[in-house]
Design a protein around this motif. Sequence first.
Motif: not given
Lengths: 108, 311
Positions: B227-235, B264-271
């Motif tokens: 979750d933490g890494w996903s948030a960072l990558i989203h930022r 990939f699962d954690a990121l969710g967003d296909p783009g």
Amino acid sequence: MESTGPRVLRHAKDDPSEGPYDVRAIQTTLREGAAILIEEASMGVKAIIPRLITVVALLTCAAPISSAADYANVAIADAHIHLLDFLQNGDYLENGSRQCSGRWTVRT
Amino acid sequence: MDRANVSHALVSGMPFLKKWSEDESFRPAYYLDATSRVVHARDTDYHVALAIQDFQRAGGETARVQLKRLYPCVSGFDGTDLGAVDMIAKRMKEFPGVFKCIGEVMSRHDDLTNLTTGERPRANHPALLRIFDFAGEHGIPVSIHHNIAPISPDHGLKEPLYLPELLDAFNEFPDTTFIWCHAGISRRILVRDLIGHLDRVLADHHNHVIIDLSWVVYPNYILQDLDGWSALIHRYPDNFVIGSDAVGRFGDYPDQIRIYDALFDALGDPGLIQKLARGNFLRIMPDDAVSLDMDYHYPENKYNRQPLTPP
């Protein structure tokens, strides 16, 4: 912290003799486990229990491989590959086996 | 690559080879196999370049198309030699149309560094600064391994003591594209709040710094806090790439590269998944290999004195 996580996620660099997802080895172990389980079924319930526990544990270990969502259709750009390893004194590894050559040969 | 659905790849040789010391009864193959030293593999780029030229000769148009998928790097140089930049330029002139990037530059690398002899490289060493300057001048991305901290032999958390050296380089060369290998993590590198450190680095350098999530950072940090890494990558959706860190063996390559499904699962967003999987990499990589004039020379008098911040 030498451990790099669950077995299925170990990197090939940690142990050049095996890859991070040794699916075939796990499948083989499971088949062998199942065969032993069937064989021992004739010996009574008590004898089965340890084997049963082992097989369930193996299945659990293998779960990350089979339960992850399938992203095989996602094309990847690999940002980090070394074509050569640390054996470069005229030798090189090809699929894990050391080959001796003065120069790479290219198969097209 | 096709078996693994890998469309493109950064490829390099290996900047070190393992010496077979006379006190070893067996020939060590991996750098951790024995206490034998590692030595600079000055000819590693020749192996790569000659293989590519062989492939070009043998494969014709098919080879030309296939080689567009590869991004060969120059890696076989001594990162403490002020003349290393000249050696890189020489390789690029010797093999025009082959090399597209530089790396994996070996800076601070724990056990691997320990097995070298002589002067040790660091990201703000004048020899590396000259290379980074050259790279920025010619639009050549640089992939660098620089641990964020010393190792933790007692499993205790370390401060990011080596980060300032890397920030020196990032600050000095805003026009150079850097790929920071493994997010600064290696074996036995334990730091608190790695995500926070990366967040601060990218806040200042998102325009030219890309974080490579290959090797042990993935199981040791990312899978521990998806979750933490996903948030960072989203930022910072444009600042992360993935890789196999495959080393000289490719029989199980699909298994080595296709380990990122959980992320990939954690990121969710296909783009966003597409950006992480390959979009970011393709954005920063040059389409064409470096082409230098035969009379090109990197200036003798640039970055040839004191380091920006002495160690």
